[in-house]
Each structure stands twice: as C-alpha cells, then as structure tokens.
Enzyme design. Structure first.
Site, short mmCIF file in Angstrom:
data_model
loop_
_atom_site.label_atom_id
_atom_site.label_comp_id
_atom_site.label_asym_id
_atom_site.label_seq_id
_atom_site.Cartn_x
_atom_site.Cartn_y
_atom_site.Cartn_z
N LEU A 96 0.83 -1.21 0.00
CA LEU A 96 0.00 0.00 0.00
C LEU A 96 0.86 1.26 0.00
O LEU A 96 0.62 2.19 -0.77
CB LEU A 96 -0.92 0.00 1.21
CG LEU A 96 -2.11 -0.96 1.12
CD1 LEU A 96 -2.90 -0.95 2.40
CD2 LEU A 96 -3.00 -0.56 -0.06
N SER A 140 -10.50 -12.88 11.19
CA SER A 140 -10.74 -11.46 11.45
C SER A 140 -11.21 -11.17 12.87
O SER A 140 -11.96 -11.93 13.47
CB SER A 140 -11.78 -10.93 10.46
OG SER A 140 -12.20 -9.65 10.85
N ARG A 161 -6.41 -6.12 21.14
CA ARG A 161 -5.68 -7.32 20.72
C ARG A 161 -4.64 -7.77 21.73
O ARG A 161 -4.53 -8.97 22.03
CB ARG A 161 -5.01 -7.04 19.38
CG ARG A 161 -6.00 -6.89 18.27
CD ARG A 161 -5.32 -6.49 16.97
NE ARG A 161 -6.33 -6.37 15.91
CZ ARG A 161 -6.07 -6.02 14.66
NH1 ARG A 161 -4.84 -5.74 14.31
NH2 ARG A 161 -7.02 -5.94 13.78
N GLU A 186 4.46 0.10 7.20
CA GLU A 186 4.87 -0.73 8.33
C GLU A 186 6.38 -0.69 8.53
O GLU A 186 6.88 -0.96 9.61
CB GLU A 186 4.39 -2.18 8.12
CG GLU A 186 4.51 -3.04 9.37
CD GLU A 186 4.05 -4.48 9.18
OE1 GLU A 186 3.46 -4.78 8.12
OE2 GLU A 186 4.27 -5.30 10.08
#
Lengths: 248, 664, 226
Positions: free
Chosen positions: B42, B283, B336, B452
């Site tokens: 991306l 997901s 998370r 990232e």
C-alpha cells in the site's frame, strides 16, 4: 500418509523438462505447499536441487501459487488456491501429478515457476481509472447501488494468479481481462474511460500471445475466486459496442 | 537525542501550515530528479504512483513477480477514516485520540494527528479509483466498528479490504508505468543501500530470475518494505515478507526504532504441527459474536488434549469465559494485546484445548441460539423447534461470517458451526521499524521509510484497521509533499552515477556476502535455522518477556547465528533463479534483527502495548507502564560486536493526558 | 476502414465472425431441413423434385446459395486457423488432463467441425454435384421436365455405409451445435441472468432435434428399401 509425486522438473526456461517421481510422507493437516516444503527439506538434506514453486501469502489472496495438480490449476477443490488445499483431500498411496501452468504467454522460469508479467501488461494497457492523487471528490458524492457495487466487487476479487489462462485449452486471458473490465465499467468512476479501456486492454491481451476464448468455461471452474464467465460476455459486448460505436 | 523535525504550531493546524510553506520542486526540475521506491505494498505502490503523477522519475522495485502480490493484499478487516458519515460523533481529534491511546502513549502526537487528518482524503481517493467499498441500500458508503473504539469509522470491502485498496494503488502504479513515469523492476530484491557523501543515493539489487547484481542510482531512496514479523518464522505475514531492505539500511547507518513492539493477534488458526509454515488470521470481527473460553478444570483440558473429549462435552458451568470474567466492561472485545495475553495465561495454566495445548475456544453456539430465536420471532414462527432455531441461527451467522467460517473449515477440516473454533494468538504486525522524522525521512539524508517499515504512528500497539490507513496516508498524502523538503535542495545535483567508488564498493560487498553464504556449504537448510530462530524469539520475546529470559535469548540467538554461518547449506548457484539463496540472505538479516529486538525489550523496563514484561505488572497481572522513565522512542544503531547504541527521541504529549488503559 | 481491420483481426472480432456465420448456418439448417423433409412425402418424390428444381433454378436462391457456400468456407477455414492459433497459444499440453472443467465438445470444436466439413463434402459430392453434372434421370410432372434427385437420394440411402456416414456427420453436428449455439450468443455478449437459460434451452433442443430430424430421412429411406 505415503504419497507418490510426479513433479515437473525443468532447470530453466530453455531446458527440456520432464516429470520426475518422488516419494513423500505427508500429514493430513498439512497444506499442499507444506507437503512440498517437507519434500524440499528432504531434497536439500540429500544435497539435491529443491523443487521451485511460487508462493507467498499462503492464505489464498496474493495469487502467487500456481501449480497444476492432476491437470487442474490449484487442484481439485472448488474455489480454493493451491496454498489453501489441504492433504486431507488425499489418501495414503495416492499418486499426484504436479505441473507448471501451461500457456505461451507464461514462460517457465524453473520447475513449477512461471512468469506472469503478461497480466501486468494488460492492466497497464488501461486497467485503471485515470485519477491523480488529490483529485477525488467526496467518497459519498456519487451513490452506487448496493447490488452494482457487489457485482463490481465480485469481479474485482480476481487475484491475478493466471489459473484461467492455465485452465483454458487455448491459453486465453479473457476471464482475467474481463474481470477488470467488468469491475471498472460497472462503477460510475470507471465509466468515463470504458470505451478506450476495453479496446486497449483487448489489444494488449492479443499482443501478449494469449489465445482466444472459445467459451469452454474451464477458467470459471478452476478460478479460485469463482469469477464468472458473465464477465466475458460483458467484455465481448463492451468491446463490440466500443469498436462499432467509437469515431475512430 | 534525535531531532524529529516536527514543525512548530498548533497540533490541529500544524500539517496544513507546514504544507503550505514547504519547499517545492518546479515541474521542470521534477523531470530531472530520480526517486527509487522499494516495495509495492500500500505505501510503496501509492508513493510510486503519486510521485510518478507529480512528474518525478521513479524506479520501483519489488521481489514478487508482480507488484500486485505485496502482502498488503491480505489485510481483511478495513480501513479507518474520520469521515463521521454515521453521524456518531467521530472527528479527526477522536481518531487521533483513539490511536494515541490504543498505542499506549508511545507514538508521536504530530504524526498521528496528521494521519487522522489525511484519513478522510484516502477514502475519497480510493473511491475515485474504483475501490468497491461496501455500501448501504441507499448507495452510500457503509461502516463497521473495530476493537478499542466507540464509533463506526471502518470502511471495508467484505473481508478483502487490503486486496481492494492494494489493487487500487497497483492500478494507479500501472498507469504511471504505462506512461513512462515509473520504471518497474519485478523480481528484484534490494540487497544493499548506497550512500554517497552521507546521502542515500541508490541501491544494489539482485535480479531474482538471473542472479545478476545491479546498481541503481537516484537522488533519493524511499523504502516501503513492510514489517519484520517473520523474525518469528510463524506469523500471519507472507512467506517472503522480510526485513532485509530495512536491515541493510540499518547497517548503513539508519536506526531501528522500538523493535520490541510487536502485535500479536489473538484470533488466528492454531499451529497444527511441526511442518507448519505460516499462520492464518481470522478477522477480529469474529469476537463481536464469538465467546472465548477454556475448561475450568485442568482434567477436562487434558481430556480434550488427548482427544477423549471435545468442547461439546464440557458443561456450561465447567467453562471459563475468561475474557468476560476478567474484563466485564469490554468482555470478548478487549484490544488485541489484552486478548492475546489472556489466552496465553489460560494455556500456560494447562487449559489449552488442542493436541498441543496451545489453543482456546471461540464459540458461536450462544450467538447461533440468540440469532436463531430472534430470527424465528421476526419470521413469526411460534414455538420453534430446537433444530429450527439452530438452522435459522446458523443462517444468520453464515451471512455475517460465512467466508471466514469457510476458510476455517478449509484449513482445519472442522465445521465451526457445530464445533467451537480453536484459536490462538499469532504474530501479526510490527509497530517498530526504521526511525523517521516528521518528513518520514530517516537519520540518513535522502532515505525515507513508509508504512509498516517505519515506526511512527502506532506506538506500542496498533488498533484494528489502522495499518491500511497509515500505508496509504504515507504514500498518497505525506511523502509526495515531504520528499520535496529534501529534493528541493537537490535540483542542481546532476543524475547520480552508478559508477562511483561507493556504488562499486557496495556491489562488491553484496557479492562478497552472497559468495560467503554459498561457500559455507554446511549441512542444515536455511529453513531449519529460521524455524529455530522463530522458536527462540517467540519463547522469550513473544507475548510476554522477562529479563532472565531475554538475557538467555541473546546468547541463544548469537549462538544460532554462529551456527548459521558455519553450517548452513544453500543449494543451487548464485547466478541463477535460486529461492533458497533468497531465503538465506533474509534469514541472515533476521538473525541480527532478532538480537536487536531482544536488546530493545531488555532496555524497556515497563509493559506497554505489545511489549509485556513480566516484572512490570499491576497486582491484577495487567500491563504497567512507566511513563516517567520510558516515554521515549528507542532507536538502535547496530554494532557487530554487540555494543548496540541507543538513540533517544523523547515523546511529548501536549494534547492528550497520559492515562492507564483499563478495560475492566 | 482501418477500424474494420482492427476489429476483425482482434481476438474478439475473429470470434465475432465465427459467431455470426455460425448463427447464420443454424438458420440455413432449418431451411434445409424443411426442404428435405419433403423426401418423406408419400408422393413418389414430386414435391421434393420440384423443390430441388426451384432451389437450383431461381437466380435469387442461387445468389443466396453461393453466399452460403462462402460463409461455410469462411466459418470452416477461419475456425481451423483460430484453432491452430489457439493451440500455439497454449504451448505444450498437460501430462494429466483434467476431468470436469469444460465439456468435451467445447474443447473439440475444430475436430467436430472438420468431421462436419468432410461430411459436407460427401453430401455435396453425392447430390449437389450430381445435380450440377447433369447426369440425373428426368421425370415429368404436369408436362414440366425436372431432374429426379429424389431417385438419386433413394439409391444413395439404400447403402448402409452411406447412411452410417450420415449418422456420424449428424452426430458431430449435434455436438458442434451443443456448444456452438449458446457459445455464439456469449461471443456476441448476449448474456443475461433471465434470458440466457432460455437461449441455452433453445440451443439444446435445437442441437438435438435438428440432427435427429435430419437423421430420420436416411434411416427411413434405408428401411423402406431394405
């Protein structure tokens, strides 16, 4: 389970290849590629040449993996890439034949690895909307009917793996090309350029040496994303209307 | 002390003001300037496309056979943007605040605010490119919500948002390739960075098809090469994802910032055996309806592990829904890092529910019952039978998560409608990365890092659906401006020649390195070293870390590296297509990266976000930050003798108050 | 004019020609069948012979029939050329051939087409050429002399091997049509969720009924004489 593998070995693009027999011990929970990993570890420990195959994400979305397993690109399971095929679909003693994609436009690099740059070339010929960064209007400025957006999405799920051309007895890239044409021409954003796009992409597809579509439908069956040949009809329709309707 | 070059001014107007006063490069000069972009995910694809549109001469590199295969393609959930289309009180500030808080107050305020500002433009840009986002009946864009936030700001394209966004960027890139502004090099891997007079001026690549070593020169180098999650061998990263480009830059003077910040995603399909090559994410959205549990008693867990019982045999009162018990306020939807650690605690107690003991249940039975009953009501069925409820409920769940359930069944061979899913945390994303300033420029002038690959926006923990946002923000809306700050000073610099002594030396270094690896001619495969490294890092620098463990791990990694350089075996030749050689160069770099992660984890005597040190916990076993001593970025300089030097960037929080995260 | 060449030499244009000529040949099949069914009238061949005279004598019909021959040739030659291009585009074949993806007929249209072409040569050699060569007997209806093609047909279909050749040719035709009929619509881009199943249905019926109807003629004549 013990398996016999007939694997296509070919040193490089110009070398002559042939099927070679290997024995491998697999676990039912392995993915197909993990089974090949195991075989490769064996080969490496014997100091012989491991089998080259393309793979990357191993979750069915990058489009790298590309084997033809017993004559079927991505193997026997419907809507599944090779990396998501698991060995529980095989049984002890099975013989599996693994070959590279075969299509003139996808030359073999080594063993099971092929070069699929031709697909990039087709996209480069017009598989985009000509909008520069920063030129966009608000995302909600143009509403799009949910059903149309979903149809465009279905076509846009193509992972560019090349299974369609590999499955096609003519080595045709029509399913791939038509998926992009359908995705963009269904959306208002893609409408503006759709006449020139379809002509340029088809011309490029022909130039790359892909064969012609004779509506066999093998592509649709082996497409891991289950993209429909509806899109091919749309491509034909748009191409004819663009060619007949355009002023040049 | 590192200078982050953050421009002065109010946080909310900083970027706009800076942008309007920035140095520009005239169109005529852009044509003469060359930019190298490494990576086509991306961040890389969007940067290369946009720089090409602006008129720069771009050379773009990827190691895949096509730029479309970068691992951004695999992102499932969605992309955040502060559009406030749902009228639920979202704003740029709220997105900024959520991201800072989610990152456990370890990110740079100014960068995060800029990210929130440009987030809205990303959605517009992607829609204009033809990205088929999900839509409501009225034809307008749909949103859903993700963990850690209270608004619906996540845009999505079914479970394939990353794919659709990447294809949008790839298509824009293709357009620039077609019109000659970008020259694309597929199957080329960056093996070194070339500096001339202290500035980044080029890269050395290996053509993966032929083995040729090439020099590529440009006025500056942009790296968008992704994260280093594959240090762990098993992760949700792609097999080819690697840290080599970044690591080579570090070895040429760039700094590796906060390498110990690693995101472990709680819902992945567990490891099934030693042969396992990668892990698959399920997901986060599943935790909306799935309930996480393990058996209360170790005996039951043992019986399950031995295959004598299944989850269905455990009575309701014998189940421990530990997330609901420990975090009643957020329940199964805690962030998370919290969910992952809780799973680890349960399995460490011996309550794991798979053969390996490393899995917990994610159970949809209650959701199926609930949906089934309400569906029966809406359909006007009086006294529905149990089987009718089951069927109706399964249909609702199928509509919501059908593709995920299908994927689960493909991989595990178990039907998740009947049997509770088994899940376990897995390495997913790395918040750490190359240190960059506000301009996304590293401490090496002319070297930029995006997506990232850099460290900048997520602090110690990333919120769901923010990675896609950051990659595209950097590529479409930040670097095209900030690169001008560097290039505007280079307009008098003629084209960089790849024939200089520096290029020659760098090429020779690469050749020597490859020859050295090949010459070892030992007995163990590259893969076996990678697995061993992964086990060490996972064990000691994974979900929880301790000083003793980390100290032990450093020795283990160094020994393993020594063993690698004396016993690795690489088949094939250097000058041909050789995937094992590619792996070897990557694993060699992981073996060093692993060490710097451990060093960073040892240095950070606190628990924050993805970094959990067992010594630094509250009485209830929750992470305990140390804001007084560790509100800084640790950026590491590598030293071959192990005396790695830390550079600090102190983090200032002027617009948010530092608080303890609580989900109780 | 450049655009016509561009269109007709593009992969889709080449297919367009196959589709349009194929569909035209389907309409011809219908007309031809209607005429030939007169062979089964119990009138000693009068209707059929008059029909044959009409078909060979009328200038407009003659013009159409030469157009037809051209289109058959175009369809056949272009089909074979495309098949050979496609074969080259595939490169080499797989060692294992898959089952279940694509019908046999769809993958063997060139082979079927070639069979049909051979059949056509036999068929035309037997009747069309006989008619041309002028060595048929004459028969008189109401004072008008016409060639007795009916008798020639009776003689031909007395032989089992000729009947068998017709069966093979018509079987190939059926398979060719099974794929070709709906395929032609797909190539023209005429595909619709509602209408395509109807087209496909008509295609199946057409490809089975027409060859069967044709096949009845030689079989009936054969059994009436043996």
């Amino acid at each position: 389970m013990k398996l016999k593998l007939q694997v296509w070995r070919q040193k490089n693009k110009n070398a002559k290849g042939s099927l070679k027999l290997y024995n491998v011990e697999a676990d039912e929970h392995m993915s197909f590629l993990e089974m090949l990993d195991v075989l490769n570890e064996q080969l490496i420990s014997d100091k012989s040449d491991p089998i080259a195959f393309d793979h990357d994400c191993r979750e069915g979305i990058c489009g790298s993996c590309s084997l033809v397993i017993d004559g079927r690109p991505h193997g026997p399971q419907q809507g599944t890439t090779t990396c998501q095929l698991h060995m529980r679909h095989y049984k002890d003693g099975d013989t599996i034949t693994i070959e590279p994609y075969r299509a003139k436009a996808f030359p073999i690099v080594k063993d099971l690895v092929t070069q699929r740059t031709a697909y990039d070339k087709i996209i480069q010929a017009g598989g985009y909307v000509s909008v520069n960064t920063g030129q966009a209007v608000d995302g909600n400025a143009i509403p799009i009917e949910g059903g149309i957006a979903a149809k465009a999405f279905d076509a846009a799920t193509c992972i560019g793996c090349g299974a369609c051309a590999a499955a096609c007895p003519n080595g045709s890239a029509m399913l791939f090309t038509s998926a992009k044409i359908a995705h963009l021409s269904l959306l208002p954003q893609g409408q503006i350029e759709h006449k020139s796009r379809v002509r340029k992409m088809v011309a490029q597809m022909d130039k790359e040496g892909f064969g012609m579509c004779s509506n066999v439908g093998a592509c649709e069956v082996d497409c891991p994303k289950e993209i429909s040949t509806d899109n091919i009809a749309r491509l034909n329709r748009e191409y004819l209307s663009a060619s007949l309707g355009a002023e040049d | 002390m590192l200078n982050s070059n953050v421009p002065p001014g109010e946080l909310s107007t900083k970027w706009t003001e800076y942008r309007s006063k920035m140095n520009l490069v005239a169109p005529g000069n852009k044509r003469r300037l060359e930019v190298i972009v490494v990576g086509t995910g991306l961040a890389g694809a969007s940067a290369a496309a946009t720089l090409g549109e602006l008129g720069y001469n771009v050379k773009c590199f990827c190691f895949h056979d096509s730029p479309r295969r970068a691992h951004s393609i695999a992102a499932q959930g969605g992309i955040n943007a502060a559009k406030n289309y749902q009228n639920d009180g979202d704003s740029i500030y709220r997105l900024f605040y959520d991201t800072i808080k989610g990152g456990d107050y370890r990110s740079r305020e100014s960068n995060v605010h800029r990210l929130a500002e440009v987030s809205t433009e990303i959605i517009d840009q992607c829609v204009a490119q033809g990205v088929p986002f999900a839509r409501e009946y009225g034809g307008l864009l749909a949103n859903r919500s993700f963990g850690g936030v209270q608004v619906s700001r996540t845009f999505y394209a079914r479970g394939q948002t990353g794919q659709q966004l990447l294809l949008g960027a790839y298509q824009s890139l293709s357009r620039q390739i077609a019109n000659g502004n970008v020259k694309m090099y597929n199957r080329h891997e960056m093996l070194d960075l070339v500096k001339v007079d202290g500035k980044a001026r080029g890269i050395i690549t290996r053509n993966l098809l032929t083995g040729e070593i090439d020099r590529h020169a440009a006025h500056c180098v942009v790296m968008a090469t992704g994260g280093y999650g594959n240090v762990y061998y098993l992760s949700t990263n792609a097999m080819g994802s690697n840290v080599s480009a970044g690591w080579r830059a570090v070895r040429r003077g760039a700094l590796m910032a906060n390498p110990c910040y690693v995101q472990i995603h709680p819902t992945c399909i567990p490891v099934s055996g030693e042969y396992q090559s990668k892990l698959t994410l399920m997901s986060e959205s599943l935790r909306n309806d799935g309930r996480v549990w393990v058996p209360k008693s170790i005996e039951d867990a043992k019986a399950i592990q031995e295959g004598k019982k299944t989850g269905l045999d455990i009575a309701e009162e014998d189940r421990d829904y530990y997330l609901e018990r420990r975090y009643p306020a957020f329940g199964n939807l805690v962030p998370r890092d919290v969910a992952s650690r809780a799973a680890k605690v349960a399995c460490d107690e011996g309550k794991g529910v798979s053969k390996t003991g490393l899995a917990v249940y994610l159970d949809f039975a209650a959701a199926i019952q609930r949906y089934g009953k309400s569906e029966a009501l809406t359909q006007g069925i009086d006294n529905p039978s149990a089987s009718a409820i089951l069927k109706l409920g399964e249909d609702v769940v199928r509509k919501k998560y059908g593709n995920l359930f299908q994927m689960y069944e493909k991989i595990t061979g178990e039907n998740p409608y009947k049997m509770p899913m088994k899940i376990f945390p897995a390495v997913h994303y790395t918040m750490g990365g190359i240190w960059v300033d506000y301009n996304l420029e590293t401490n090496v002038p002319g070297l930029f890092a995006l997506g990232e690959a850099n460290f900048s926006d997520h602090g110690a923990n990333r919120l769901g659906a923010s990675a896609l946002m950051q990659g595209l923000a950097d590529g479409y809306f930040v670097i095209p401006y900030t690169i001008g700050q560097f290039l505007s000073k280079e307009i008098r610099t003629p084209n960089i020649s790849p024939d200089s002594a520096e290029f020659e030396q760098a090429e020779q270094d690469v050749r020597d390195r490859l020859a050295k690896l090949k010459a070892i001619n030992g007995n163990q495969s590259v893969e076996s070293f990678h697995r061993k490294l992964g086990k060490i890092i996972w064990e000691y620098c994974g979900m929880s870390r301790s000083e003793a463990g980390l100290n032990k791990a450093i020795g283990l990694v160094r020994d393993l590296r020594k063993e690698f350089y004396s016993d690795v075996y690489i088949p094939g030749e250097l000058d041909e297509y050789n995937p094992e050689l590619e792996k070897a160069t990557r694993v060699a770099d992981f073996l060093e990266m692993g060490e710097i992660m451990i060093v960073d984890a040892l240095n950070r005597n606190e628990s924050c976000g993805g970094h959990f040190r067992e010594e630094y916990t509250s009485e209830e076993g929750e992470a305990k930050r140390n804001d007084a001593d560790y509100t800084y970025v640790a950026a590491w300089e590598w030293d071959d003798d192990g005396n790695h030097k830390m550079h600090r960037e102190d983090l200032e929080f002027k617009n948010v108050e530092l608080k303890t995260r609580s989900y109780k | 004019m450049r655009w016509i060449i561009n269109l007709l030499t593009s992969s889709i244009g080449l297919k367009l020609v196959m589709s349009l000529t194929g569909l035209f040949l389907c309409t011809f099949l219908l007309a031809h069948l209607a005429g030939n069914l007169q062979l089964l009238y119990n009138d000693g061949g009068e209707a059929f012979n008059l029909y044959a005279k009409f078909m060979t004598g009328n200038p407009l019909i003659k013009f159409i029939s030469y157009g037809l021959y051209t289109l058959i040739l175009l369809h056949a030659v272009q089909g074979l050329v495309l098949a050979s291009i496609n074969k080259k585009s595939k490169g080499s074949k797989y060692a294992v051939s898959a089952k279940g993806n694509g019908s046999w007929a769809s993958k063997n249209m060139a082979l079927l087409g070639t069979l049909i072409l051979f059949f056509l040569l036999i068929h035309m050699g037997d009747f069309w050429w006989a008619m041309k060569r002028n060595n048929l007997e004459y028969v008189t209806y109401d004072g008008v002399e016409v060639k007795n093609l009916y008798k020639k047909v009776q003689i031909s279909f007395k032989e089992w091997y000729i009947v068998l050749a017709y069966m093979v040719g018509l079987f190939a035709l059926a398979l060719h049509l099974l794929h070709g009929f709906s395929s032609a619509f797909q190539t023209l881009g005429l595909r619709h969720k509602k209408y395509t199943p109807i087209i496909k249905g008509i295609g199946y019926i057409f490809s089975i009924l027409i060859p069967i109807a044709f096949a009845i003629i030689p079989i009936a004549i054969f059994f009436s004489q043996n």
